[in-house]
Design a protein around this motif. Structure first.
Motif, PDB file in Angstrom:
ATOM      1  N   ALA A 109       0.829  -1.205   0.000  1.00 20.29           N
ATOM      2  CA  ALA A 109       0.000   0.000   0.000  1.00 20.29           C
ATOM      3  C   ALA A 109       0.864   1.256   0.000  1.00 20.29           C
ATOM      4  N   ILE A 110       1.961   1.230   0.718  1.00 23.46           N
ATOM      5  CA  ILE A 110       2.846   2.396   0.757  1.00 23.46           C
ATOM      6  C   ILE A 110       3.466   2.652  -0.617  1.00 23.46           C
ATOM      7  N   ALA A 111       3.874   1.582  -1.293  1.00 20.43           N
ATOM      8  CA  ALA A 111       4.464   1.735  -2.624  1.00 20.43           C
ATOM      9  C   ALA A 111       3.448   2.256  -3.634  1.00 20.43           C
ATOM     10  N   ALA A 112       2.165   1.893  -3.440  1.00 22.54           N
ATOM     11  CA  ALA A 112       1.126   2.301  -4.394  1.00 22.54           C
ATOM     12  C   ALA A 112       0.539   3.670  -4.098  1.00 22.54           C
ATOM     13  N   ALA A 113       0.868   4.252  -2.961  1.00 23.68           N
ATOM     14  CA  ALA A 113       0.304   5.552  -2.589  1.00 23.68           C
ATOM     15  C   ALA A 113       0.750   6.628  -3.577  1.00 23.68           C
ATOM     16  N   PRO A 114      -0.170   7.478  -4.067  1.00 16.73           N
ATOM     17  CA  PRO A 114       0.202   8.539  -5.014  1.00 16.73           C
ATOM     18  C   PRO A 114       0.961   9.656  -4.313  1.00 16.73           C
ATOM     19  N   PRO A 115       1.741  10.423  -5.062  1.00 15.18           N
ATOM     20  CA  PRO A 115       2.457  11.550  -4.456  1.00 15.18           C
ATOM     21  C   PRO A 115       1.478  12.637  -4.034  1.00 15.18           C
ATOM     22  N   PRO A 116       1.886  13.493  -3.120  1.00 11.37           N
ATOM     23  CA  PRO A 116       0.985  14.581  -2.699  1.00 11.37           C
ATOM     24  C   PRO A 116       0.754  15.548  -3.855  1.00 11.37           C
ATOM     25  N   PRO A 117      -0.463  16.064  -3.998  1.00 14.15           N
ATOM     26  CA  PRO A 117      -0.751  16.985  -5.100  1.00 14.15           C
ATOM     27  C   PRO A 117       0.047  18.282  -4.975  1.00 14.15           C
ATOM     28  N   ALA A 118       0.511  18.776  -6.122  1.00 18.79           N
ATOM     29  CA  ALA A 118       1.286  20.020  -6.129  1.00 18.79           C
ATOM     30  C   ALA A 118       0.378  21.200  -5.813  1.00 18.79           C
ATOM     31  N   ASP A 124       2.313  31.214  -3.053  1.00 20.68           N
ATOM     32  CA  ASP A 124       2.316  30.959  -1.608  1.00 20.68           C
ATOM     33  C   ASP A 124       3.575  30.174  -1.263  1.00 20.68           C
ATOM     34  N   ALA A 125       4.603  30.885  -0.819  1.00 21.14           N
ATOM     35  CA  ALA A 125       5.890  30.248  -0.550  1.00 21.14           C
ATOM     36  C   ALA A 125       5.783  29.188   0.549  1.00 21.14           C
ATOM     37  N   ILE A 126       4.957  29.446   1.551  1.00 18.42           N
ATOM     38  CA  ILE A 126       4.814  28.485   2.647  1.00 18.42           C
ATOM     39  C   ILE A 126       4.196  27.190   2.139  1.00 18.42           C
ATOM     40  N   ALA A 127       3.165  27.305   1.290  1.00 20.64           N
ATOM     41  CA  ALA A 127       2.516  26.114   0.742  1.00 20.64           C
ATOM     42  C   ALA A 127       3.481  25.332  -0.136  1.00 20.64           C
ATOM     43  N   VAL A 128       4.315  26.038  -0.899  1.00 22.82           N
ATOM     44  CA  VAL A 128       5.277  25.375  -1.776  1.00 22.82           C
ATOM     45  C   VAL A 128       6.304  24.604  -0.956  1.00 22.82           C
ATOM     46  N   GLU A 129       6.807  25.226   0.115  1.00 21.42           N
ATOM     47  CA  GLU A 129       7.788  24.559   0.956  1.00 21.42           C
ATOM     48  C   GLU A 129       7.175  23.341   1.651  1.00 21.42           C
ATOM     49  N   ALA A 130       5.912  23.473   2.082  1.00 20.65           N
ATOM     50  CA  ALA A 130       5.239  22.346   2.721  1.00 20.65           C
ATOM     51  C   ALA A 130       5.071  21.195   1.731  1.00 20.65           C
ATOM     52  N   TRP A 131       4.730  21.524   0.478  1.00 19.35           N
ATOM     53  CA  TRP A 131       4.579  20.481  -0.540  1.00 19.35           C
ATOM     54  C   TRP A 131       5.920  19.795  -0.803  1.00 19.35           C
ATOM     55  N   ARG A 132       6.978  20.569  -0.888  1.00 19.53           N
ATOM     56  CA  ARG A 132       8.294  19.975  -1.129  1.00 19.53           C
ATOM     57  C   ARG A 132       8.682  19.006  -0.011  1.00 19.53           C
ATOM     58  N   ALA A 133       8.396  19.407   1.228  1.00 16.65           N
ATOM     59  CA  ALA A 133       8.712  18.531   2.354  1.00 16.65           C
ATOM     60  C   ALA A 133       7.880  17.260   2.301  1.00 16.65           C
ATOM     61  N   ASN A 134       6.580  17.387   2.008  1.00 15.26           N
ATOM     62  CA  ASN A 134       5.711  16.221   1.922  1.00 15.26           C
ATOM     63  C   ASN A 134       6.096  15.325   0.750  1.00 15.26           C
ATOM     64  N   HIS A 135       6.486  15.947  -0.361  1.00 17.11           N
ATOM     65  CA  HIS A 135       6.883  15.161  -1.531  1.00 17.11           C
ATOM     66  C   HIS A 135       8.180  14.406  -1.256  1.00 17.11           C
ATOM     67  N   ALA A 136       9.126  15.045  -0.558  1.00 19.10           N
ATOM     68  CA  ALA A 136      10.375  14.366  -0.216  1.00 19.10           C
ATOM     69  C   ALA A 136      10.108  13.185   0.716  1.00 19.10           C
TER      70      ALA A 136
END
Length: 324
Positions: A109-118, A124-136
């Motif tokens: 299930a972890i391998a099949a989980a989709p990446p977080p939406p951009a 919004d710099a804060i939202a972008v940084e949060a997305w980068r952290a979640n994507h990493a």
């Protein structure tokens, strides 16, 4: 009366150094029971987990008077039945470490989980940084999950080192080292709690309803300690099987003893078990006797009720694999 110190320093192995105006004291124990030695002699503190009730008193007649409730006025008497219940609860906790059920990791299930939406906007710099952290974070879990599914040693070892709860399981012993060197098994080394984790005395209720104490028979005390060590080994295996889909977990347990030839303490292996997943899954861990359960697997253990554990030669994962 219980000890009251101004400052406490936690030391490795469950020891605690207590500094105060009255002098220096040292104590050691586990959740529910602690013994200490200070200016007033040897003392114990016992508690009944989840109730807030606790008691303290002298050990071995080092100071006069019956045990008293911690924080209570000096004239307050101990409830003898509650002291017995606290003692029994401590012993039960020592031999039931394996009953805690960890959550199983679903690597498919972890391998099949989709990446977080951009983010919808880059303004919004804060939202972008949060997305980068979640994507990493998603990328790391995705790559590790693919590695675990493929049986890659590096990925499985990363799970053990970064996601395993082993360093938080202080009640199992002094330290735990878990690693994966081969693609079919995990090898864990546990430094066991010392035999003093089992009290030498037990509270009793006299025929007149008063509090008393009697020595815990040595064979019974060693039997409890054996179950405690085996329960800890079962818990390590249970946590590991929940983390990784591997067929075998080797658990080696060591004790600290003084080498008579050198006078220096060293690590001595006292238990080694090869837990296979299929056999482990058949256990009713809520009802098994820990020592009997361990003995049902390939193991090395030399134990006598009169003297406890003797040194053994640990099982060697390098001597074979499930296919051998």
């Amino acid at each position: 009366m219980g000890f009251r110190f101004a400052k406490r320093l936690n030391l490795p192995g469950g020891f605690r150094l207590n500094l105060g105006a009255g002098g220096v004291g040292v104590s050691w124990g586990v959740r529910g029971f602690r013994v200490g030695v200070g200016p007033n002699g040897a003392q114990y503190t016992a508690s009944l987990p989840g109730t807030g009730a606790s008691w303290s008193g002298p050990i071995g007649g080092s100071s006069p008077g019956a045990p008293r409730r911690v924080g209570a006025p000096p004239a307050a008497a101990v409830d003898p039945a509650a002291a017995v219940a606290a003692h029994e609860a401590l012993l039960q906790r020592l031999v039931s470490l394996h009953r805690v059920a960890p959550a199983n990791w679903d690597w498919d299930a972890i391998a099949a989980a989709p990446p977080p939406p951009a983010p919808t906007t880059t303004a919004d710099a804060i939202a972008v940084e949060a997305w980068r952290a979640n994507h990493a974070r998603w990328q790391w879990f995705h790559d590790v999950a693919e590695g675990v599914r493929a049986g890659h040693v590096v990925a499985c070892d990363a799970v053990l080192q970064h996601l395993g709860p082993f360093q938080q399981l202080r009640e199992l012993g002094g330290s735990i080292r878990v690693s994966m060197q081969q693609d079919w098994c995990v090898e864990a080394w546990l430094l066991a709690n010392n035999a003093e984790v089992v009290p030498t005395e037990q509270p009793t209720v006299t025929p007149t309803g008063k509090a008393g104490r009697r020595k815990l028979p040595s064979p019974r005390r060693w039997e409890i300690y054996q179950d405690h060590v085996c329960s800890a080994a079962l818990r390590v295996a249970r946590e590991t099987f929940a983390l990784l889909p591997l067929p075998v977990v080797f658990v080696h347990v060591a004790d600290v003893r003084v080498d008579p030839a050198t006078g220096h303490p060293g690590f001595v292996p006292v238990l080694s078990v090869a837990f296979d997943r299929e056999g482990f899954a058949r256990l009713n861990l809520d009802g098994v006797d820990p020592s009997s359960a361990v003995a049902s697997f390939d193991h090395a253990m030399a134990f006598k009720k009169s003297t406890g554990f003797a040194e053994i030669v640990p099982l060697d994962p390098g001597h074979g694999s499930p296919e051998a």
